[in-house]
Design a protein around this motif. Sequence first.
Motif, PDB file in Angstrom:
ATOM      1  N   GLY A  21       0.830  -1.208   0.000  1.00 23.73           N
ATOM      2  CA  GLY A  21       0.000   0.000   0.000  1.00 23.73           C
ATOM      3  C   GLY A  21       0.857   1.247   0.000  1.00 23.73           C
ATOM      4  O   GLY A  21       1.789   1.379   0.795  1.00 23.73           O
ATOM      5  N   GLU A  44       1.451  -0.660  -4.653  1.00 23.10           N
ATOM      6  CA  GLU A  44       0.175   0.051  -4.504  1.00 23.10           C
ATOM      7  C   GLU A  44      -0.790  -0.412  -5.593  1.00 23.10           C
ATOM      8  O   GLU A  44      -0.452  -0.407  -6.767  1.00 23.10           O
ATOM      9  CB  GLU A  44       0.413   1.573  -4.603  1.00 23.10           C
ATOM     10  CG  GLU A  44      -0.839   2.420  -4.808  1.00 23.10           C
ATOM     11  CD  GLU A  44      -1.909   2.216  -3.714  1.00 23.10           C
ATOM     12  OE1 GLU A  44      -1.569   2.282  -2.530  1.00 23.10           O
ATOM     13  OE2 GLU A  44      -3.093   1.974  -4.091  1.00 23.10           O
ATOM     14  N   LEU A  72      -7.917  18.312   6.007  1.00 25.51           N
ATOM     15  CA  LEU A  72      -7.231  19.177   6.970  1.00 25.51           C
ATOM     16  C   LEU A  72      -6.159  18.383   7.703  1.00 25.51           C
ATOM     17  O   LEU A  72      -6.287  17.177   7.885  1.00 25.51           O
ATOM     18  CB  LEU A  72      -8.219  19.745   7.992  1.00 25.51           C
ATOM     19  CG  LEU A  72      -9.188  20.819   7.483  1.00 25.51           C
ATOM     20  CD1 LEU A  72     -10.235  21.131   8.539  1.00 25.51           C
ATOM     21  CD2 LEU A  72      -8.447  22.088   7.071  1.00 25.51           C
ATOM     22  N   HIS A 263      -0.087  -2.356  -8.707  1.00 26.69           N
ATOM     23  CA  HIS A 263       0.307  -3.665  -8.182  1.00 26.69           C
ATOM     24  C   HIS A 263      -0.553  -3.980  -6.962  1.00 26.69           C
ATOM     25  O   HIS A 263      -0.341  -3.416  -5.889  1.00 26.69           O
ATOM     26  CB  HIS A 263       1.779  -3.665  -7.769  1.00 26.69           C
ATOM     27  CG  HIS A 263       2.726  -3.744  -8.920  1.00 26.69           C
ATOM     28  ND1 HIS A 263       2.804  -2.783  -9.908  1.00 26.69           N
ATOM     29  CD2 HIS A 263       3.653  -4.686  -9.240  1.00 26.69           C
ATOM     30  CE1 HIS A 263       3.732  -3.121 -10.793  1.00 26.69           C
ATOM     31  NE2 HIS A 263       4.254  -4.280 -10.417  1.00 26.69           N
ATOM     32  N   ASN A 297       0.203  -1.338   4.855  1.00 26.16           N
ATOM     33  CA  ASN A 297      -0.495  -0.056   4.926  1.00 26.16           C
ATOM     34  C   ASN A 297      -2.000  -0.259   4.681  1.00 26.16           C
ATOM     35  O   ASN A 297      -2.806   0.616   4.972  1.00 26.16           O
ATOM     36  CB  ASN A 297       0.123   0.879   3.868  1.00 26.16           C
ATOM     37  CG  ASN A 297      -0.394   2.300   3.883  1.00 26.16           C
ATOM     38  OD1 ASN A 297      -0.218   3.036   2.925  1.00 26.16           O
ATOM     39  ND2 ASN A 297      -1.047   2.714   4.942  1.00 26.16           N
ATOM     40  N   ALA A 298      -2.353  -1.423   4.163  1.00 28.75           N
ATOM     41  CA  ALA A 298      -3.776  -1.767   4.020  1.00 28.75           C
ATOM     42  C   ALA A 298      -4.344  -1.991   5.425  1.00 28.75           C
ATOM     43  O   ALA A 298      -3.603  -2.078   6.402  1.00 28.75           O
ATOM     44  CB  ALA A 298      -3.913  -3.028   3.176  1.00 28.75           C
ATOM     45  N   LEU A 461     -16.413   4.733  -0.624  1.00 25.67           N
ATOM     46  CA  LEU A 461     -15.027   4.782  -0.142  1.00 25.67           C
ATOM     47  C   LEU A 461     -14.434   3.378  -0.041  1.00 25.67           C
ATOM     48  O   LEU A 461     -13.254   3.168  -0.309  1.00 25.67           O
ATOM     49  CB  LEU A 461     -14.960   5.469   1.221  1.00 25.67           C
ATOM     50  CG  LEU A 461     -15.405   6.930   1.234  1.00 25.67           C
ATOM     51  CD1 LEU A 461     -15.345   7.496   2.640  1.00 25.67           C
ATOM     52  CD2 LEU A 461     -14.542   7.765   0.299  1.00 25.67           C
ATOM     53  N   ILE A 472     -13.057   5.579   7.799  1.00 24.89           N
ATOM     54  CA  ILE A 472     -11.964   6.470   7.361  1.00 24.89           C
ATOM     55  C   ILE A 472     -10.661   6.227   8.129  1.00 24.89           C
ATOM     56  O   ILE A 472      -9.601   6.638   7.693  1.00 24.89           O
ATOM     57  CB  ILE A 472     -12.351   7.965   7.445  1.00 24.89           C
ATOM     58  CG1 ILE A 472     -12.474   8.452   8.895  1.00 24.89           C
ATOM     59  CG2 ILE A 472     -13.625   8.251   6.672  1.00 24.89           C
ATOM     60  CD1 ILE A 472     -12.573   9.978   9.010  1.00 24.89           C
ATOM     61  N   GLY A 513      -6.166   9.111  10.612  1.00 25.08           N
ATOM     62  CA  GLY A 513      -5.883  10.505  10.280  1.00 25.08           C
ATOM     63  C   GLY A 513      -4.636  10.624   9.422  1.00 25.08           C
ATOM     64  O   GLY A 513      -3.905   9.647   9.204  1.00 25.08           O
TER      65      GLY A 513
HETATM   66  C1  LIG Z   1     -13.593  11.251   3.279  1.00 25.68           C
HETATM   67  C2  LIG Z   1     -12.435  11.261   4.240  1.00 25.68           C
HETATM   68  C3  LIG Z   1     -12.111  12.429   4.904  1.00 25.68           C
HETATM   69  C4  LIG Z   1     -11.066  12.446   5.817  1.00 25.68           C
HETATM   70  N1  LIG Z   1     -10.685  13.634   6.380  1.00 25.68           N
HETATM   71  C5  LIG Z   1      -9.547  13.690   7.109  1.00 25.68           C
HETATM   72  C6  LIG Z   1      -8.981  14.946   7.452  1.00 25.68           C
HETATM   73  O1  LIG Z   1      -9.450  16.004   7.048  1.00 25.68           O
HETATM   74  N2  LIG Z   1      -7.850  14.927   8.210  1.00 25.68           N
HETATM   75  C7  LIG Z   1      -7.260  13.766   8.651  1.00 25.68           C
HETATM   76  O2  LIG Z   1      -6.265  13.823   9.362  1.00 25.68           O
HETATM   77  N3  LIG Z   1      -7.768  12.560   8.275  1.00 25.68           N
HETATM   78  C8  LIG Z   1      -8.865  12.504   7.503  1.00 25.68           C
HETATM   79  N4  LIG Z   1      -9.323  11.299   7.045  1.00 25.68           N
HETATM   80  C9  LIG Z   1      -8.652  10.057   7.482  1.00 25.68           C
HETATM   81  C10 LIG Z   1      -7.335   9.843   6.770  1.00 25.68           C
HETATM   82  O3  LIG Z   1      -7.440  10.222   5.434  1.00 25.68           O
HETATM   83  C11 LIG Z   1      -6.912   8.393   6.834  1.00 25.68           C
HETATM   84  O4  LIG Z   1      -6.991   7.922   8.157  1.00 25.68           O
HETATM   85  C12 LIG Z   1      -5.478   8.246   6.317  1.00 25.68           C
HETATM   86  O5  LIG Z   1      -5.379   8.765   5.019  1.00 25.68           O
HETATM   87  C13 LIG Z   1      -5.042   6.818   6.349  1.00 25.68           C
HETATM   88  O6  LIG Z   1      -3.789   6.746   5.704  1.00 25.68           O
HETATM   89  P1  LIG Z   1      -3.076   5.379   5.434  1.00 25.68           P
HETATM   90  O7  LIG Z   1      -1.866   5.683   4.626  1.00 25.68           O
HETATM   91  O8  LIG Z   1      -2.859   4.663   6.716  1.00 25.68           O
HETATM   92  O9  LIG Z   1      -4.129   4.514   4.635  1.00 25.68           O
HETATM   93  P2  LIG Z   1      -4.861   4.759   3.241  1.00 25.68           P
HETATM   94  O10 LIG Z   1      -4.912   6.196   2.914  1.00 25.68           O
HETATM   95  O11 LIG Z   1      -6.148   4.020   3.333  1.00 25.68           O
HETATM   96  O12 LIG Z   1      -3.911   4.055   2.191  1.00 25.68           O
HETATM   97  C14 LIG Z   1      -3.830   2.641   2.090  1.00 25.68           C
HETATM   98  C15 LIG Z   1      -3.303   2.322   0.714  1.00 25.68           C
HETATM   99  O13 LIG Z   1      -3.171   0.925   0.582  1.00 25.68           O
HETATM  100  C16 LIG Z   1      -3.607   0.553  -0.716  1.00 25.68           C
HETATM  101  N5  LIG Z   1      -3.967  -0.880  -0.689  1.00 25.68           N
HETATM  102  C17 LIG Z   1      -4.995  -1.456  -0.003  1.00 25.68           C
HETATM  103  N6  LIG Z   1      -5.020  -2.777  -0.223  1.00 25.68           N
HETATM  104  C18 LIG Z   1      -3.983  -3.049  -1.062  1.00 25.68           C
HETATM  105  C19 LIG Z   1      -3.483  -4.234  -1.671  1.00 25.68           C
HETATM  106  N7  LIG Z   1      -4.044  -5.430  -1.448  1.00 25.68           N
HETATM  107  N8  LIG Z   1      -2.399  -4.144  -2.481  1.00 25.68           N
HETATM  108  C20 LIG Z   1      -1.805  -2.952  -2.716  1.00 25.68           C
HETATM  109  N9  LIG Z   1      -2.254  -1.796  -2.183  1.00 25.68           N
HETATM  110  C21 LIG Z   1      -3.315  -1.843  -1.361  1.00 25.68           C
HETATM  111  C22 LIG Z   1      -4.782   1.457  -0.975  1.00 25.68           C
HETATM  112  O14 LIG Z   1      -5.085   1.557  -2.349  1.00 25.68           O
HETATM  113  C23 LIG Z   1      -4.235   2.763  -0.388  1.00 25.68           C
HETATM  114  O15 LIG Z   1      -3.530   3.522  -1.337  1.00 25.68           O
HETATM  115  C24 LIG Z   1     -10.336  11.257   6.094  1.00 25.68           C
HETATM  116  C25 LIG Z   1     -10.637  10.096   5.393  1.00 25.68           C
HETATM  117  C26 LIG Z   1     -11.664  10.089   4.470  1.00 25.68           C
HETATM  118  C27 LIG Z   1     -11.951   8.836   3.714  1.00 25.68           C
END
Ligand SMILES: Cc1cc2nc3c(=O)[nH]c(=O)nc-3n(C[C@H](O)[C@H](O)[C@H](O)COP(=O)(O)OP(=O)(O)OC[C@H]3O[C@@H](n4cnc5c(N)ncnc54)[C@H](O)[C@@H]3O)c2cc1C
Length: 529
Positions: A21, A44, A72, A263, A297-298, A461, A472, A513
Amino acid sequence: MTAMRGSGSFGHEVYDDVIVGGGHNGLVAAAYLARAGRAVLVLERLGHTGGAAVSTRPFAGVDARLSRYSYLVSLLPAKIVRDLGLRFAVRRRTVSSYTPTLRGGRPGGLLVGGGQTRTRESFARLTGSDREYESWRAFYGTTGRIARKVFPTLTEPLPTRGALRARVDDDAAWRMLFEEPLGQAVERHFADDLVRGVVLTDGLIGTFADAHDPSLAQNRCFLYHVIGGGTGDWDVPVGGMGALTDALAGAARAAGAEIATGHEVLRIDTDGTAPAEVVFRTALGEGRVVGRSVLVNASPRALAELLGEAPGEPAPEGAQLKVNMLLRRLPRLKDSAVDPREAFGGTFHIAEGYAELARAYAEAAAGELPSVPPSEIYCHSLSDPTILGPEPAEQGYQTLTLFGLHAPARLFGHDNRQAREVLLTATLAQLDQHLAEPLTDCLAFDADGRPCIEAKTPLDLERELRLPGGHIFHGDLSWPYGPEDTEGAGRWGVRTARRNVLLCGAGAVRGGGVSGIPGHNAAMAVLGH
Ligand SMILES: Cc1cc2nc3c(=O)[nH]c(=O)nc-3n(C[C@H](O)[C@H](O)[C@H](O)COP(=O)(O)OP(=O)(O)OC[C@H]3O[C@@H](n4cnc5c(N)ncnc54)[C@H](O)[C@@H]3O)c2cc1C
């Protein structure tokens, strides 16, 4: 099957770290690990990095780059920006929030920000005395003190509950935030329904709970909303969320990490000790690559599937409606005492009175869409016009981001499209109650003549981003402490049942977040800190 990248192959047969991810957390982990000299590969599934932290041009032919999901920033530690040498900045909003009211049919509102005097006057006008304002200052004085003590711990090894409590060193504050349902503190401190509601909203963003929920999910959500940066301020990412992700991807690549988009990881084969085989799929077929460690990261739910294990219960469930809009102009307000540029520059609360929030929760919990849907909106382009191309900027266009509460995924299962439409209409009707002109009159149009508005339900989502149940934060937020016996990856809150597989995303302890914190912490665990 061979390791392949698009039509070519990867730089190594065996990587030190394979990251599943390329969300912002995966990229943070990749950058730290590659800077430590390790061979790092990010896989990703989507055609681009960033996950829920991206900027896109959602409206055909219109040059406006909106933060499509998250918008934000509060929880991203300055340390991560510094350590990774990111060219990324945030901008403080001059107004923190504005909440319109129609008391006795007369338009008014609560403005927080624009200086202490204006805030005090606004409280006095709404509530008839200085009492609520003084309570507000005392309440947020307490959360500010907790923020300064707790926030720095998020990028340190996980403290035990006892150690964190000792660090907080304030029994009353600890009880209020960590032990008793948030509703109790809100009702003890504040008398006015609207003020109570504004305070409670920070416990309900992305969290489906009542103020008195015994699970304290609302407390954990509130905590993460008031400790960011040691202040609890929510700032505007200059250039939009995509600017952060681009800076992170740049830092990871510059340090030597390989990032392969398109990927999708299908399986992780490991007994927890021998290097793991990571099986993936691209448009060209299946491949596999070996990692001495695998950082995921998933979501934890997705990880269980990748390992062929039973998913944990209960399944996460998101509960929000996200709406992105582009306007030809900001709408005029019924409350003529406030300039729309101030009202929309901060967080603009709609139908978020304390009783309204309780009713919306009860309706949604009973299986109905809220009849008076609560939401909050904010205009990014007022604080940071760089997201608008020359044409929309010249025409005075503005963006509008709406985040609706208490819209759990279960309400969309029967007919997602219809439920989305019904909820969007009801949500905008609540906003319209406070406007001197309907919002739809202000919407811009795309190249095909369609109004520039898009709405995303939890099911949308889940489909687009693989957020489990559209949650989220990948699942309800955790307390920022761990059990007594933590060591190794457990010390950092990123452990899984397999020793060489770590969580590095929102589903880790202290995840959720846009923070980069679980990415940082997973990297620290791998590096043996
Ligand atoms: C509508 C919305 C509004 C939000 N607003 C805010 C805000 O304003 N401020 C804030 O701080 N947080 C906010 N959040 C929360 C925040 O965006 C998330 O908690 C944060 O982005 C999580 O980041 P991450 O990198 O851990 O995971 P993610 O952003 O979920 O990234 C995970 C990645 O893994 C990839 N992936 C998943 N499964 C696989 C697989 N099998 N193989 C390869 N890749 C894979 C996905 O495609 C993705 O790119 C919001 C979220 C949403 C949805």
